[in-house]
Write an enzyme that holds these catalytic residues in place. Sequence first.
Site, PDB file in Angstrom:
ATOM      1  N   HIS A 482       0.843  -1.198   0.000  1.00  0.00           N
ATOM      2  CA  HIS A 482       0.000   0.000   0.000  1.00  0.00           C
ATOM      3  C   HIS A 482       0.880   1.249   0.000  1.00  0.00           C
ATOM      4  CE1 HIS A 482      -4.291  -1.389   0.897  1.00  0.00           C
ATOM      5  NE2 HIS A 482      -3.601  -2.429   0.458  1.00  0.00           N
ATOM      6  N   GLU A 507     -11.859   2.432   0.703  1.00  0.00           N
ATOM      7  CA  GLU A 507     -11.744   2.953   2.062  1.00  0.00           C
ATOM      8  C   GLU A 507     -12.111   4.427   2.159  1.00  0.00           C
ATOM      9  OE1 GLU A 507      -7.711   2.403   3.218  1.00  0.00           O
ATOM     10  OE2 GLU A 507      -6.933   3.955   1.912  1.00  0.00           O
TER      11      GLU A 507
END
Length: 702
Positions: A482, A507
């Site tokens: 990430h 998210e």
Amino acid sequence: MKTCVFFVCMISVQRSTAQEANTLNAGMNRVRLEFVLDKSGTPNYAVYFDQKQIVKPSSLGFALGDDSTFYKDFELLSSEKKKVDETWKPVWGEVSQIRNNYEELAVHLKHKGATDRYLDIIFRVFADGVGFRYVFPKQTDLKYFVVTNEFTHFNLTGDHKAFWIPGDYDTNEYPYTISKLSEVDAWKLATTAADIAVRVAPDQYAVQTPLMMKTNDGLYINIHEAALSGYPAMQLRVDRSTSSLSSNLVPDAVGSKAFLHAPFKTPWRTIIVSNKAADILASKLILNLNDPSVIQDPSWIKPMKFVGVWWEMQIGKSTWRYSEYADSTDANGKPIPNGRHGANTENVKRYIDFAAKNGIGGVLVEGWNTGWEDWFGNWKEDVFDFVTPYPDFNLKEITAYAASKNVKMIMHNETSGSATNYERLMDTAFRFMNKFGYTSVKTGYVGKIIPRGEHHDGQWMVNHYERVAKKGVEYKVMVDMHEPPRPTGMQRTYPNWLACEAGRGNEYNAFSKGNAPEHETIMPFTRLMGGPMDYTPGIFKLKNYSPEDPTRQVHTTLVKQMALYITMYSPVQMVSDLLENYEAKPDAFQFIKDVPVDWDDSKILEAEPGDYITIARKEKGKDNWFIGSITDENARSTIVSLDFLDKGKKYTAIIYADGDKADWKDNPESYKIQKLKVDATTKLNLKMAPGGGAAISIMPGN
């Protein structure tokens, strides 16, 4: 299963000297490339599709630390051409085998400066586009050198419609803007995107790659790069008056772009073109430009779905940290629990039980290790040690419990952007994973990078991410990174590098205004062009899920969240929502249980960037097919032919569709399920709500 070549057919190399050639050509089907040195000795190329110019003559070259003119005064020494036609088998992917068919033109240049310096440019022309790279061969007068600028240009033929995000050195997590190239203004968004933690976008007219464009006459053009290794990520600077793009490399801490040692090969610059949007999504050009796998026996690499202690933290139900503050300790110096720590033993066991019950392979636990109270926004180097659990996370008990349920635990290594700390402790962290049976790891780099002054997308960090992938190979650990640069096909070389984030994921619906309904119809044409994304689909509770802000909602229907498992390809897919939200809708959850993450074949049935996508995929090693169809903010009807099914065979299709009155904004959780007998002659009429979709499983038999 080994990556292998099925056949190779190479036509003999054709060589030419400088005296024999003025304009050099290479072509494949409808795509043609021209190369020429202009009167100033500057290398130029042009690209054609169906005899129509899509890239006008565009210059190439560099400014080096000791030579700012390494883009002109070249002479052509020689060139050669060859054709390659081979088929190779990926370890995992959207298809079981990939054809790599191109004509290559290699151009050898000498710089007419004070010293003898040489530069090669390698062009590969495919049926769907062009890739080219610079090669600095081994030479006497150019050994160690600094690139201060790369002068790669893409002179386009018009003011195309573009799908873009700002050219930011540290993040790819912006929402997409759709505009003409002449309207690009990166600062308009970069200065206001407060939901992104770290933003560095110094050029008002720079955009990130992959850049997707559509011409007025209906051509689709995608510009990106392949095989990013040992070099900074490339952004594109837009000349708004001429529609010309130029390479804009992410600098290092001292303002240089790359420190190199010849021989060296730059990443490939890629141009994919078609008159059909679906062909852009089907292209394997970027993968083909990467080196074959370095892993001789990849049998330990297992794509999977997973659940995790994650979404509850994103929406504020629980926390990553064990205590509220770093100095929250009692009289004995022990940390005081805040009572909201999500990664506790009993909670993790719930996720393990759910995974085991529903055939989900793994469980990710974030916030399991000490340090979370001490890091965010502090630009601190030594925050995590990657091996010390919080007091309420019984590592041995959880490990044994997961093993008893045949569930794999997924490690989480958040570095807080301190790559130096992770470099020092990486072997310790990976040995720890081996010891406790963690076969995969999700890494994170939230925050400003340490070494201070470096950027997420600069040369130092590009090298770091590759070192992590190599470390995964050494310890047989799969990696999901990430906050790295957007991928460039390196998963072919390191197939344990399963996925990345490197984009605005699901998210953002948890802690910001979220993602527009068109977002997921753009991402496959942009972010996913270079490789899979850990987008975290599968949210079932779409409104009133945030204790922190009840106005937040996901900008899709429930069925569209299901369809994303098909349209947002990844070999590692999170089943992202709270467990109770799946348990409340077991009939809809059945699709997520059934849908695989590895495929033998994929058919892009229809697509238009920013509007809609429909994809059918065939499960690896089985005769099951799955279809995902999504739309933007507009309701949509489409007819899907099942002519890709085996002729004469009967199947049962389960269609998960938006409810009759479904709408992403007002009625997102409405759905209906229909079961049909189908075959290769069947045509399905799918109706999608605004922000909606359709998800279909098709299995042999009645």
